[in-house]
Write an enzyme that holds these catalytic residues in place. Structure first.
Site, PDB file in Angstrom:
ATOM      1  N   ARG A   1      50.750 -54.990 -32.402  1.00 22.54           N
ATOM      2  CA  ARG A   1      51.612 -54.825 -31.233  1.00 22.54           C
ATOM      3  C   ARG A   1      50.818 -55.102 -29.961  1.00 22.54           C
ATOM      4  O   ARG A   1      49.590 -55.167 -29.962  1.00 22.54           O
ATOM      5  CB  ARG A   1      52.197 -53.412 -31.177  1.00 22.54           C
ATOM      6  CG  ARG A   1      51.142 -52.330 -31.038  1.00 22.54           C
ATOM      7  CD  ARG A   1      51.737 -50.980 -30.676  1.00 22.54           C
ATOM      8  NE  ARG A   1      50.719 -49.924 -30.731  1.00 22.54           N
ATOM      9  CZ  ARG A   1      49.800 -49.689 -29.806  1.00 22.54           C
ATOM     10  NH1 ARG A   1      49.719 -50.470 -28.722  1.00 22.54           N
ATOM     11  NH2 ARG A   1      48.913 -48.711 -29.955  1.00 22.54           N
TER      12      ARG A   1
ATOM     13  N   TYR B   1      48.608 -42.402 -29.493  1.00 18.07           N
ATOM     14  CA  TYR B   1      48.593 -41.412 -30.574  1.00 18.07           C
ATOM     15  C   TYR B   1      50.017 -41.179 -31.061  1.00 18.07           C
ATOM     16  O   TYR B   1      50.964 -41.116 -30.271  1.00 18.07           O
ATOM     17  CB  TYR B   1      48.008 -40.083 -30.079  1.00 18.07           C
ATOM     18  CG  TYR B   1      48.171 -38.949 -31.070  1.00 18.07           C
ATOM     19  CD1 TYR B   1      47.425 -38.925 -32.245  1.00 18.07           C
ATOM     20  CD2 TYR B   1      49.076 -37.913 -30.845  1.00 18.07           C
ATOM     21  CE1 TYR B   1      47.591 -37.899 -33.178  1.00 18.07           C
ATOM     22  CE2 TYR B   1      49.236 -36.883 -31.757  1.00 18.07           C
ATOM     23  CZ  TYR B   1      48.495 -36.882 -32.923  1.00 18.07           C
ATOM     24  OH  TYR B   1      48.658 -35.879 -33.843  1.00 18.07           O
ATOM     25  N   HIS B   2      50.166 -41.067 -32.387  1.00 21.21           N
ATOM     26  CA  HIS B   2      51.430 -40.660 -32.997  1.00 21.21           C
ATOM     27  C   HIS B   2      51.183 -39.415 -33.833  1.00 21.21           C
ATOM     28  O   HIS B   2      50.158 -39.315 -34.524  1.00 21.21           O
ATOM     29  CB  HIS B   2      51.981 -41.750 -33.914  1.00 21.21           C
ATOM     30  CG  HIS B   2      52.300 -43.035 -33.227  1.00 21.21           C
ATOM     31  ND1 HIS B   2      53.219 -43.135 -32.203  1.00 21.21           N
ATOM     32  CD2 HIS B   2      51.813 -44.282 -33.418  1.00 21.21           C
ATOM     33  CE1 HIS B   2      53.297 -44.395 -31.803  1.00 21.21           C
ATOM     34  NE2 HIS B   2      52.448 -45.105 -32.525  1.00 21.21           N
TER      35      HIS B   2
ATOM     36  N   SER C   1      56.103 -43.949 -24.480  1.00 16.83           N
ATOM     37  CA  SER C   1      55.297 -45.166 -24.558  1.00 16.83           C
ATOM     38  C   SER C   1      56.075 -46.258 -25.282  1.00 16.83           C
ATOM     39  O   SER C   1      57.052 -45.979 -25.987  1.00 16.83           O
ATOM     40  CB  SER C   1      53.991 -44.897 -25.318  1.00 16.83           C
ATOM     41  OG  SER C   1      53.246 -43.876 -24.706  1.00 16.83           O
TER      42      SER C   1
ATOM     43  N   CYS D   1      47.087 -45.458 -23.741  1.00 11.22           N
ATOM     44  CA  CYS D   1      47.548 -46.787 -23.320  1.00 11.22           C
ATOM     45  C   CYS D   1      46.574 -47.459 -22.352  1.00 11.22           C
ATOM     46  O   CYS D   1      46.962 -48.307 -21.550  1.00 11.22           O
ATOM     47  CB  CYS D   1      48.949 -46.712 -22.714  1.00 11.22           C
ATOM     48  SG  CYS D   1      50.150 -45.988 -23.848  1.00 11.22           S
TER      49      CYS D   1
END
Length: 207
Positions: A70, A76-77, A137, A168
């Site tokens: 991407r 972060y997830h 995000s 980011c």
């Protein structure tokens, strides 16, 4: 006129299997393939965009770091965050990448507004911010006119891992979430977000 879309709620998932599933879906889809929206909460993971710089990974510790295709930098997830993947045929929707990005941001702004939170995009950095704190995000890839990857919206999660990165690629940006403002259910937010995405892109859910 609306465009049909299939919506899948994948529950809690590991990142890499879903990443590869998105790639396969996009590679194999044809002109008649329905667009899809996938919702998930990921197990804890840092993901690096194509242009991701190591300097923004401050101290990942025991959380894995996955390189993706991407756009954007590191994010972060984790559980308590809605991650939404948008597999759209942009030509069929008659939109470009800029309209796709703007629609994602506006959908997240409208979603947090349901909880009386004033969010807004920034001209210099994609995403949605509450004052200067980031709450949503986005990162995308477009291949053969079709998008994949998508958005993440912080609902009610452990925000500590964001302190291990420059989210980011932004220096000095704090991260916030809906639960910091009001008690909230992730399923309720997911429903509101879906409604806003459907309205934004003139989509209609099919079975």
């Amino acid at each position: 006129m609306t465009t049909p879309v299939r919506v899948r709620d994948l529950g809690l998932t590991g990142y890499e299997p879903i990443f590869h599933r998105m790639q396969t879906f996009t590679e194999e889809r044809g002109a008649e393939t329905l667009d899809e929206i996938w919702f998930t909460e990921h197990e804890p993971v840092f993901t690096q965009g194509q242009a991701g710089k190591e300097e923004h990974l401050l101290a990942p510790g025991d959380i894995p770091v996955v390189q993706t295709d991407r756009g954007g930098q590191v994010t972060y997830h984790g559980p308590g965050q809605i991650t939404g993947y948008l597999m759209f045929d942009l030509r069929r929707l008659k939109i470009g990448v800029r309209e796709l990005v703007t629609g994602i941001e506006e959908s997240m702004v409208a979603t947090v507004a349901e909880y009386e939170i004033k969010g807004a995009p920034r001209p210099d950095a994609p995403g949605v911010y509450v004052d200067s704190d980031k709450i949503g995000s986005l990162g995308l890839r477009v291949r053969r006119g079709c998008s994949y990857h998508g958005l993440s919206l912080n609902v009610d999660m452990d925000l500590e891992p964001f302190s291990r990165i420059n989210p980011c690629g932004l220096f000095g940006v704090e991260v916030t979430q809906i639960a910091n403002f009001t008690p909230v259910s992730i399923d309720a937010v997911k429903s509101v977000l879906l409604g806003n995405l459907l309205a934004q892109y003139k989509l209609e859910v099919v079975g």
